[in-house]
Design an enzyme around this catalytic site. Structure first.
Site, PDB file in Angstrom:
ATOM      1  N   LYS A   1       0.732  -1.376  -0.010  1.00 13.60           N
ATOM      2  CA  LYS A   1       0.131   0.032  -0.088  1.00 13.60           C
ATOM      3  C   LYS A   1       0.772   1.277  -0.193  1.00 13.60           C
ATOM      4  O   LYS A   1       0.649   2.186  -0.632  1.00 13.60           O
ATOM      5  CB  LYS A   1      -1.110  -0.128   1.439  1.00 13.60           C
ATOM      6  CG  LYS A   1      -1.718   1.097   1.364  1.00 13.60           C
ATOM      7  CD  LYS A   1      -2.831   0.921   2.413  1.00 13.60           C
ATOM      8  CE  LYS A   1      -3.480   2.238   2.841  1.00 13.60           C
ATOM      9  NZ  LYS A   1      -4.527   2.144   3.587  1.00 13.60           N
TER      10      LYS A   1
ATOM     11  N   GLU B   1      10.493  -4.616   4.757  1.00  7.36           N
ATOM     12  CA  GLU B   1      10.356  -5.824   4.479  1.00  7.36           C
ATOM     13  C   GLU B   1      10.182  -6.243   2.957  1.00  7.36           C
ATOM     14  O   GLU B   1      10.925  -6.796   2.251  1.00  7.36           O
ATOM     15  CB  GLU B   1       9.596  -6.832   5.215  1.00  7.36           C
ATOM     16  CG  GLU B   1       9.916  -7.052   6.820  1.00  7.36           C
ATOM     17  CD  GLU B   1       9.043  -5.959   7.394  1.00  7.36           C
ATOM     18  OE1 GLU B   1       8.749  -4.779   7.074  1.00  7.36           O
ATOM     19  OE2 GLU B   1       8.840  -6.294   8.572  1.00  7.36           O
TER      20      GLU B   1
ATOM     21  N   GLY C   1      -4.946  -1.714   4.729  1.00  6.46           N
ATOM     22  CA  GLY C   1      -4.121  -2.865   4.359  1.00  6.46           C
ATOM     23  C   GLY C   1      -4.816  -4.143   4.536  1.00  6.46           C
ATOM     24  O   GLY C   1      -4.819  -4.937   3.665  1.00  6.46           O
ATOM     25  N   ARG C   2      -5.385  -4.377   5.584  1.00  3.80           N
ATOM     26  CA  ARG C   2      -5.858  -5.957   6.091  1.00  3.80           C
ATOM     27  C   ARG C   2      -7.246  -5.916   5.612  1.00  3.80           C
ATOM     28  O   ARG C   2      -7.793  -7.023   5.699  1.00  3.80           O
ATOM     29  CB  ARG C   2      -5.903  -5.923   7.558  1.00  3.80           C
ATOM     30  CG  ARG C   2      -6.599  -4.750   8.270  1.00  3.80           C
ATOM     31  CD  ARG C   2      -6.418  -4.967   9.904  1.00  3.80           C
ATOM     32  NE  ARG C   2      -6.752  -3.795  10.636  1.00  3.80           N
ATOM     33  CZ  ARG C   2      -6.453  -2.611  10.603  1.00  3.80           C
ATOM     34  NH1 ARG C   2      -5.227  -2.461  10.038  1.00  3.80           N
ATOM     35  NH2 ARG C   2      -6.933  -1.638  11.584  1.00  3.80           N
TER      36      ARG C   2
ATOM     37  N   GLU D   1      -5.296  -6.618  14.521  1.00  4.92           N
ATOM     38  CA  GLU D   1      -4.833  -5.287  14.248  1.00  4.92           C
ATOM     39  C   GLU D   1      -5.908  -4.435  14.283  1.00  4.92           C
ATOM     40  O   GLU D   1      -5.628  -3.214  14.331  1.00  4.92           O
ATOM     41  CB  GLU D   1      -4.129  -5.312  12.805  1.00  4.92           C
ATOM     42  CG  GLU D   1      -3.424  -4.125  12.659  1.00  4.92           C
ATOM     43  CD  GLU D   1      -2.389  -4.357  11.292  1.00  4.92           C
ATOM     44  OE1 GLU D   1      -1.229  -4.827  11.325  1.00  4.92           O
ATOM     45  OE2 GLU D   1      -2.842  -4.369  10.218  1.00  4.92           O
TER      46      GLU D   1
ATOM     47  N   HIS E   1      -6.054 -33.027  17.292  1.00  2.00           N
ATOM     48  CA  HIS E   1      -4.975 -33.632  17.756  1.00  2.00           C
ATOM     49  C   HIS E   1      -3.826 -33.013  18.161  1.00  2.00           C
ATOM     50  O   HIS E   1      -2.696 -33.347  18.368  1.00  2.00           O
ATOM     51  CB  HIS E   1      -4.450 -34.656  16.497  1.00  2.00           C
ATOM     52  CG  HIS E   1      -5.393 -35.612  16.493  1.00  2.00           C
ATOM     53  ND1 HIS E   1      -5.702 -36.989  16.860  1.00  2.00           N
ATOM     54  CD2 HIS E   1      -6.512 -35.577  15.230  1.00  2.00           C
ATOM     55  CE1 HIS E   1      -6.762 -37.426  16.277  1.00  2.00           C
ATOM     56  NE2 HIS E   1      -7.171 -36.814  15.364  1.00  2.00           N
TER      57      HIS E   1
ATOM     58  N   LYS F   1       8.774  -0.766  14.605  1.00  2.00           N
ATOM     59  CA  LYS F   1       9.410  -0.378  13.317  1.00  2.00           C
ATOM     60  C   LYS F   1      10.548   0.706  13.678  1.00  2.00           C
ATOM     61  O   LYS F   1      11.695   0.704  13.246  1.00  2.00           O
ATOM     62  CB  LYS F   1       8.496   0.266  12.362  1.00  2.00           C
ATOM     63  CG  LYS F   1       7.532  -0.666  11.742  1.00  2.00           C
ATOM     64  CD  LYS F   1       6.723  -0.130  10.629  1.00  2.00           C
ATOM     65  CE  LYS F   1       5.528  -0.929  10.149  1.00  2.00           C
ATOM     66  NZ  LYS F   1       4.479  -0.319   9.473  1.00  2.00           N
TER      67      LYS F   1
END
Ligand code: F6P
Length: 560
Positions: free
Chosen positions: A214, A220, A274-275, A361, A392, A517
């Site tokens: 965005k 990263e 973003g999400r 978030e 399990h 950050k």
């Protein structure tokens, strides 16, 4: 009605619910489940999708009180303000209009007085055109070969949603047929191991890299983008970038600065969080490259069907509203801090990781939208795994340890049915036997008296007792088609928004990710000066200094 600065916990509706907890604590799900009338009122159907919330620790009265809370929190007004494009993300001064990303072409949805739907569709049309060129082989790479593999670089919302949808479609027969001979991979982590895994077995000559960000500033993603640019240019020369790299971003100036042709950039807008961006070019581009636009359009239509349901259905029958209210009930009143997302579908294995971001978030906040400290907790701790794998693993804790409200998600039809001659049931029936059994095991439990009747030895009775009374809900989808995947996504997106609206927080900002950050920037600078000038770590506390020294002393710089 709550004024804009009042906290929801000060309203009478909230206080009524607080008082009501005592009544609910006197009940057990075993008894609640024997009231068929109550159970019937807790089932809802929409386009063949069945929601059963009768195993929530809630009575008919609880639901009435939750609807009163919705009123007190001005939920209806807040939903309208979202659809009307008001700047409800007030700390970033932005509209919240992911619903416009999947709106029909003739819809009118305005942000700042302008209908955004034509812009949305112009990007969708561009994606359709571009993805057809790539898929048909009319767009070729630098050496004239068709591009059959795609690596999408992105992190957080620029990764998790598209990965979830890709994983869900991979085994859908129609989508799988359209994806024959193609691969879609996702590079998210800055860990160089993720680069190695992504490029393993791929040839730059036949690979298209989609950089998804965005902001186009995420550390990263940008380093991963530079790393794959190097991979391409080393093999094919610098001009190959024009044929092998495209971008998705709101920041087209930075895309161009990076060296990607603006004609090969796919825009979205600051009113898409973003999400909440999987229905923008963020998801639609990589998914269309893999499956073709017509499959992805079905996914968008599914999401849109829920948008319309959410916007226009009375709250008593509104799936995201009821789910959101029940989550508030579980977190704020019954005091359950976590939620397990348990799809009985391997194709939904990436659903919980995506919803983790959407939910945590969005709603992991400590202050109200007006900046007042909250005297109650918001958000919930989300985790999950597909059934039956989870059974399990961590279900022991859910059955006999902590109480964790569970979302069971299943499908009537399997994407890949198997029936072996002579078996008692088909493989999908076997899977679904667990889907139907687990909620009852949680709700009813097993009493010492039942165990005694079964002649269980006295010393084992405490260990084999299940208290029950553990809430869950069941969502049964007709199948897992692209359309249903879109519906599932939108249900959870809106449910999270409902929770945030009721809690009175801003579910659309994420200031909590910033501090880490900033501190990483300080460390990055230190690592650079230590590596290049031998500078000793400075300005860090004892612990970090010691760790940094150990790291610097025992590692050496490695080149790719
Ligand atoms: O982690 C914070 C965050 O801003 C997320 O909200 C977002 O989804 C992710 O980083 C990626 O951001 P971008 O798409 O700008 O690279």
């Amino acid at each position: 009605m709550a004024s804009s600065t009042a906290l929801v916990c000060e309203t009478q509706a909230w206080k009524d619910l607080k008082g009501h907890v005592e009544d609910v604590n006197k009940t057990h799900l075993r008894d609640l489940m024997s009231d068929a009338h109550r159970c019937e009122s807790m089932m809802l159907e929409f386009e063949g999708l069945l929601l059963d919330y009768s195993r929530q620790r809630a009575t008919v009265e609880t639901m009435d009180k939750l609807l009163n809370l919705a009123k007190a929190a001005q939920l209806s007004e807040k939903i309208s303000r979202m659809f009307n494009g008001e700047h409800i993300n007030s700390t970033e001064n932005r509209s919240v209009l992911h619903v416009a990303l999947r709106a029909p072409k003739d819809a009118v949805i305005k942000a700042d007085g302008k209908n955004v739907v034509p812009e949305v569709w112009s990007v969708l049309d561009k994606i359709k055109d571009f993805s057809e060129k790539i898929r048909s082989g009319s767009w070729v790479g630098a050496t004239g070969k068709p591009l059959k593999d795609v690596i999408a670089i992105g992190i957080g919302g620029s990764f998790l949603g598209p990965l979830f949808v890709h994983t869900a479609l991979q085994t859908d027969p129609e989508a799988a047929e359209c994806a024959k001979g193609r691969q879609l991979r996702f590079l998210a982590n800055i860990d160089p191991v993720d680069v190695a895994r992504n490029i393993n077995g791929l040839n730059p000559e036949t690979t298209l890299v989609v950089v998804v960000s965005k902001t186009f500033t995420t550390a990263e993603t940008m380093l991963n983008a530079r790393t794959l640019r190097e991979w391409i240019t080393t093999a094919l020369g610098a001009p190959a970038v024009a044929k092998h790299m495209v971008a998705v971003s709101t920041n087209l100036a930075l895309v161009e600065k990076f060296g990607i042709d603006p004609n090969n950039a796919f825009a979205f807008w600051d009113w898409v969080g973003g999400r909440y961006s999987v229905c923008s070019a963020v998801g639609v581009l990589p998914l269309s490259l893999q499956y073709g636009f017509s499959v992805v359009e079905k996914f968008l239509k599914g999401a849109s069907s829920i948008d319309q349901h959410f916007q226009s259905t009375p709250f008593e029958k509104n799936i995201p509203v009821l789910l959101g209210l029940l989550s508030v009930w579980n977190v704020s009143f019954l005091g359950y801090p976590a939620r397990a997302i348990l799809p009985y579908s391997q194709a939904l294995e990436k659903f919980a990781p995506h919803i983790q971001q959407v939910s945590m978030e969005s709603n992991g906040k400590g202050v109200s939208i007006d900046g007042l400290s909250l005297p109650f907790e918001t958000g919930e701790i989300d985790f999950g795994e597909p059934g039956t794998n989870g059974q399990h693993s961590f279900y022991q804790l859910i059955h006999q340890g902590r109480v964790i409200p569970c979302d069971f998600i299943g499908t009537v039809k399997s994407q890949q049915p198997v029936y072996l001659e002579g078996e008692v049931v088909s493989n999908h029936d076997e899977l679904m036997s667990n889907f139907f059994a687990q909620p009852d095991a949680l709700a009813y439990g097993k009493t010492p008296e039942q165990l005694q009747k079964e002649n269980v030895s006295e010393n084992l009775i405490p260990h084999k007792t299940f208290s029950g009374n553990r809430p869950s809900l069941s969502l049964l989808l007709p199948e897992l088609s692209a359309y249903n995947v879109g519906q599932l996504l939108a249900i959870y997106e809106h449910r999270v928004a409902v929770q945030g609206f009721v809690w009175g927080i801003n579910s659309f900002d994420q200031w909590g990710v910033e501090l880490g950050k900033v501190l990483a920037t300080q460390v990055r600078k230190q690592l650079h000066s230590s590596r290049t000038q031998g500078a000793a770590p400075e300005g860090f506390n004892y612990s970090t200094t010691t760790l940094l020294k150990r790291y610097l002393e025992t590692s050496s710089e490695q080149k790719m």
